[in-house]
Design a protein around this motif. Structure first.
Motif, PDB file in Angstrom:
ATOM      1  N   LEU A  90      14.175   9.548  26.862  1.00 45.19           N
ATOM      2  CA  LEU A  90      14.013  10.986  26.643  1.00 45.19           C
ATOM      3  C   LEU A  90      14.233  11.751  27.943  1.00 45.19           C
ATOM      4  O   LEU A  90      13.572  11.495  28.946  1.00 45.19           O
ATOM      5  CB  LEU A  90      12.618  11.263  26.097  1.00 45.19           C
ATOM      6  N   VAL A  91      15.140  12.741  27.923  1.00 51.25           N
ATOM      7  CA  VAL A  91      15.447  13.498  29.134  1.00 51.25           C
ATOM      8  C   VAL A  91      15.297  15.007  28.947  1.00 51.25           C
ATOM      9  O   VAL A  91      15.343  15.758  29.924  1.00 51.25           O
ATOM     10  CB  VAL A  91      16.873  13.185  29.643  1.00 51.25           C
ATOM     11  N   GLU A  92      15.121  15.464  27.713  1.00 47.89           N
ATOM     12  CA  GLU A  92      14.984  16.900  27.500  1.00 47.89           C
ATOM     13  C   GLU A  92      14.187  17.155  26.217  1.00 47.89           C
ATOM     14  O   GLU A  92      14.347  16.441  25.221  1.00 47.89           O
ATOM     15  CB  GLU A  92      16.358  17.562  27.390  1.00 47.89           C
ATOM     16  N   LYS A  93      13.321  18.182  26.248  1.00 49.06           N
ATOM     17  CA  LYS A  93      12.553  18.585  25.078  1.00 49.06           C
ATOM     18  C   LYS A  93      12.655  20.093  24.899  1.00 49.06           C
ATOM     19  O   LYS A  93      12.760  20.835  25.875  1.00 49.06           O
ATOM     20  CB  LYS A  93      11.074  18.195  25.233  1.00 49.06           C
ATOM     21  N   HIS A  94      12.596  20.520  23.656  1.00 48.29           N
ATOM     22  CA  HIS A  94      12.618  21.940  23.336  1.00 48.29           C
ATOM     23  C   HIS A  94      11.543  22.220  22.305  1.00 48.29           C
ATOM     24  O   HIS A  94      11.360  21.460  21.352  1.00 48.29           O
ATOM     25  CB  HIS A  94      13.983  22.352  22.778  1.00 48.29           C
ATOM     26  N   LEU A  95      10.800  23.302  22.491  1.00 45.59           N
ATOM     27  CA  LEU A  95       9.793  23.739  21.529  1.00 45.59           C
ATOM     28  C   LEU A  95       9.963  25.227  21.278  1.00 45.59           C
ATOM     29  O   LEU A  95      10.067  26.011  22.218  1.00 45.59           O
ATOM     30  CB  LEU A  95       8.379  23.464  22.062  1.00 45.59           C
ATOM     31  N   PHE A  96      10.009  25.601  19.999  1.00 41.96           N
ATOM     32  CA  PHE A  96      10.024  27.016  19.668  1.00 41.96           C
ATOM     33  C   PHE A  96       8.879  27.301  18.710  1.00 41.96           C
ATOM     34  O   PHE A  96       8.765  26.707  17.644  1.00 41.96           O
ATOM     35  CB  PHE A  96      11.344  27.436  19.028  1.00 41.96           C
ATOM     36  N   SER A  97       7.984  28.209  19.109  1.00 47.29           N
ATOM     37  CA  SER A  97       6.921  28.699  18.229  1.00 47.29           C
ATOM     38  C   SER A  97       6.926  30.217  18.358  1.00 47.29           C
ATOM     39  O   SER A  97       7.787  30.885  17.813  1.00 47.29           O
ATOM     40  CB  SER A  97       5.568  28.085  18.599  1.00 47.29           C
ATOM     41  N   ASP A  98       5.989  30.772  19.114  1.00 50.63           N
ATOM     42  CA  ASP A  98       6.027  32.207  19.404  1.00 50.63           C
ATOM     43  C   ASP A  98       7.066  32.524  20.479  1.00 50.63           C
ATOM     44  O   ASP A  98       7.523  33.661  20.589  1.00 50.63           O
ATOM     45  CB  ASP A  98       4.652  32.694  19.860  1.00 50.63           C
ATOM     46  N   TYR A  99       7.375  31.532  21.273  1.00 48.45           N
ATOM     47  CA  TYR A  99       8.376  31.683  22.326  1.00 48.45           C
ATOM     48  C   TYR A  99       9.040  30.319  22.529  1.00 48.45           C
ATOM     49  O   TYR A  99       8.614  29.306  21.969  1.00 48.45           O
ATOM     50  CB  TYR A  99       7.747  32.186  23.633  1.00 48.45           C
ATOM     51  N   THR A 147      10.285  27.110  24.743  1.00 50.04           N
ATOM     52  CA  THR A 147      10.001  26.309  25.933  1.00 50.04           C
ATOM     53  C   THR A 147      11.006  25.173  26.021  1.00 50.04           C
ATOM     54  O   THR A 147      11.180  24.407  25.065  1.00 50.04           O
ATOM     55  CB  THR A 147       8.583  25.713  25.887  1.00 50.04           C
ATOM     56  N   ASN A 148      11.675  25.068  27.169  1.00 47.24           N
ATOM     57  CA  ASN A 148      12.614  23.982  27.412  1.00 47.24           C
ATOM     58  C   ASN A 148      12.126  23.160  28.596  1.00 47.24           C
ATOM     59  O   ASN A 148      11.771  23.720  29.644  1.00 47.24           O
ATOM     60  CB  ASN A 148      14.010  24.524  27.722  1.00 47.24           C
ATOM     61  N   SER A 149      12.098  21.860  28.435  1.00 51.29           N
ATOM     62  CA  SER A 149      11.621  20.970  29.497  1.00 51.29           C
ATOM     63  C   SER A 149      12.685  19.928  29.822  1.00 51.29           C
ATOM     64  O   SER A 149      13.283  19.334  28.916  1.00 51.29           O
ATOM     65  CB  SER A 149      10.343  20.238  29.057  1.00 51.29           C
ATOM     66  N   LEU A 150      12.906  19.715  31.110  1.00 50.96           N
ATOM     67  CA  LEU A 150      13.789  18.655  31.582  1.00 50.96           C
ATOM     68  C   LEU A 150      12.941  17.547  32.200  1.00 50.96           C
ATOM     69  O   LEU A 150      11.958  17.828  32.892  1.00 50.96           O
ATOM     70  CB  LEU A 150      14.776  19.197  32.614  1.00 50.96           C
ATOM     71  N   ILE A 151      13.335  16.308  31.952  1.00 54.21           N
ATOM     72  CA  ILE A 151      12.564  15.162  32.432  1.00 54.21           C
ATOM     73  C   ILE A 151      13.475  14.283  33.282  1.00 54.21           C
ATOM     74  O   ILE A 151      14.573  13.909  32.852  1.00 54.21           O
ATOM     75  CB  ILE A 151      12.005  14.345  31.251  1.00 54.21           C
ATOM     76  N   SER A 152      13.018  13.965  34.475  1.00 50.60           N
ATOM     77  CA  SER A 152      13.754  13.050  35.358  1.00 50.60           C
ATOM     78  C   SER A 152      12.837  11.892  35.734  1.00 50.60           C
ATOM     79  O   SER A 152      11.616  11.969  35.600  1.00 50.60           O
ATOM     80  CB  SER A 152      14.238  13.776  36.615  1.00 50.60           C
ATOM     81  N   TYR A 153      13.450  10.815  36.215  1.00 53.60           N
ATOM     82  CA  TYR A 153      12.705   9.591  36.481  1.00 53.60           C
ATOM     83  C   TYR A 153      13.083   9.011  37.835  1.00 53.60           C
ATOM     84  O   TYR A 153      14.199   9.188  38.330  1.00 53.60           O
ATOM     85  CB  TYR A 153      12.997   8.542  35.389  1.00 53.60           C
ATOM     86  N   GLU A 154      12.131   8.304  38.410  1.00 49.74           N
ATOM     87  CA  GLU A 154      12.344   7.619  39.680  1.00 49.74           C
ATOM     88  C   GLU A 154      11.651   6.260  39.616  1.00 49.74           C
ATOM     89  O   GLU A 154      10.493   6.171  39.193  1.00 49.74           O
ATOM     90  CB  GLU A 154      11.785   8.439  40.837  1.00 49.74           C
ATOM     91  N   ILE A 155      12.374   5.216  39.988  1.00 47.34           N
ATOM     92  CA  ILE A 155      11.830   3.858  39.985  1.00 47.34           C
ATOM     93  C   ILE A 155      11.434   3.483  41.403  1.00 47.34           C
ATOM     94  O   ILE A 155      12.248   3.543  42.324  1.00 47.34           O
ATOM     95  CB  ILE A 155      12.853   2.842  39.446  1.00 47.34           C
ATOM     96  N   ILE A 156      10.174   3.114  41.598  1.00 45.82           N
ATOM     97  CA  ILE A 156       9.667   2.695  42.900  1.00 45.82           C
ATOM     98  C   ILE A 156       8.914   1.389  42.688  1.00 45.82           C
ATOM     99  O   ILE A 156       7.802   1.377  42.152  1.00 45.82           O
ATOM    100  CB  ILE A 156       8.741   3.752  43.529  1.00 45.82           C
ATOM    101  N   ASN A 157       9.539   0.292  43.114  1.00 40.08           N
ATOM    102  CA  ASN A 157       8.956  -1.034  42.905  1.00 40.08           C
ATOM    103  C   ASN A 157       8.613  -1.217  41.429  1.00 40.08           C
ATOM    104  O   ASN A 157       9.478  -1.073  40.583  1.00 40.08           O
ATOM    105  CB  ASN A 157       7.746  -1.239  43.813  1.00 40.08           C
TER     106      ASN A 157
END
Length: 252
Positions: free
Chosen positions: A98-107, A109-119
């Motif tokens: 999953l890299v992006e989410k969108h929600l529409f209700s009263d307004y 909302t767009n969310s971007l998701i990034s990842y980083e691998i550390i050990n």
């Protein structure tokens, strides 16, 4: 003897290196019962969740409660039949993460998701168009998620999410225990969700999710049945032991 010790040491180093996580693949265990994710993996064009009994949201018996449509680029859009809510969008990358989410209700909302691998940790960074952020850390061992900790600030309240994962001897997920803690002054609103997973050989057969009230006694329960391919086929929603709704899930 020196040569044997050297070989053993080299073997140990190689073994440790092999166990070190360098992939986002373990994150998929979090999606194994998620309809949008499964639609992208199984290439299912559309899904309808229809009420068979009772009422949920604004949907009564015979009406559609949830609808899902798969678009190109691994995008799934969901629409919920409810007077208060909502439509959603989910985008998964080519690996199924999953890299992006969108929600529409009263307004909107767009969310971007990034990842980083550390050990043996995977860090997830989610930021929406209102600059609200959620930072999460997954602990990985032998290509399995052992735990997840996330932090999100909402209206000056810090919401902490802690998840513990348990597996059977076949490395199949059998339990998730999710705790939401609200700080600094909302401890009375803390929540716990316990979700169990039942398997038929290698196919997920059933999940049982109990979302407890802050009093730790009352709960909402959702029991989901899956078909022979591991895709959700029906749900039963209860409040404590009373059934309030049953739905069937149809895929096209």
């Amino acid at each position: 003897m020196k040569y044997l010790m050297l070989i053993f040491s080299l073997f140990s180093i190689v073994s440790c290196q092999q166990k070190e996580n360098n992939s986002l693949e373990p994150l998929k265990i979090d999606y194994i019962d998620n309809i949008p994710f499964l639609m992208t993996q199984m290439e299912i064009d559309s899904v309808l969740e229809v009420v068979n009994y009772g009422r949920v949201g604004s949907a009564e018996e015979g009406e559609i409660f949830n609808s899902y449509v798969l678009y190109k680029d691994n995008i799934v859009k969901q629409r919920m039949n409810s007077s208060m809510c909502c439509s959603y969008g989910f985008r998964f990358d080519s690996l199924g993460v999953l890299v992006e989410k969108h929600l529409f209700s009263d307004y909107s909302t767009n969310s971007l998701i990034s990842y980083e691998i550390i050990n043996n940790r995977i860090k997830a960074f989610e930021k929406d168009n209102f600059n609200e952020t959620t930072n999460s850390t997954y602990i990985i061992e032998d290509e399995r998620i052992l735990s997840k900790t996330g932090h999100r600030t909402i209206d000056s309240i810090i919401v902490v999410e802690n998840i513990e994962y348990a597996y059977n001897n076949k490395n199949q997920l059998i339990e998730k225990i999710i705790n939401f803690q609200n700080h600094p002054e909302k401890a009375s609103d803390d929540e716990t969700i316990v979700k169990t997973f039942l398997w038929s050989k290698s196919i997920l057969n059933e999940t049982d999710e109990k979302e407890y009230y802050p009093n730790g006694i009352d709960y909402f329960e959702t029991i989901t049945k899956f078909d022979s391919n591991g895709f959700p086929s029906s749900k039963i929603i209860k409040k404590n032991s009373d059934t309030i709704c049953k739905t069937r899930i149809e895929k096209f």
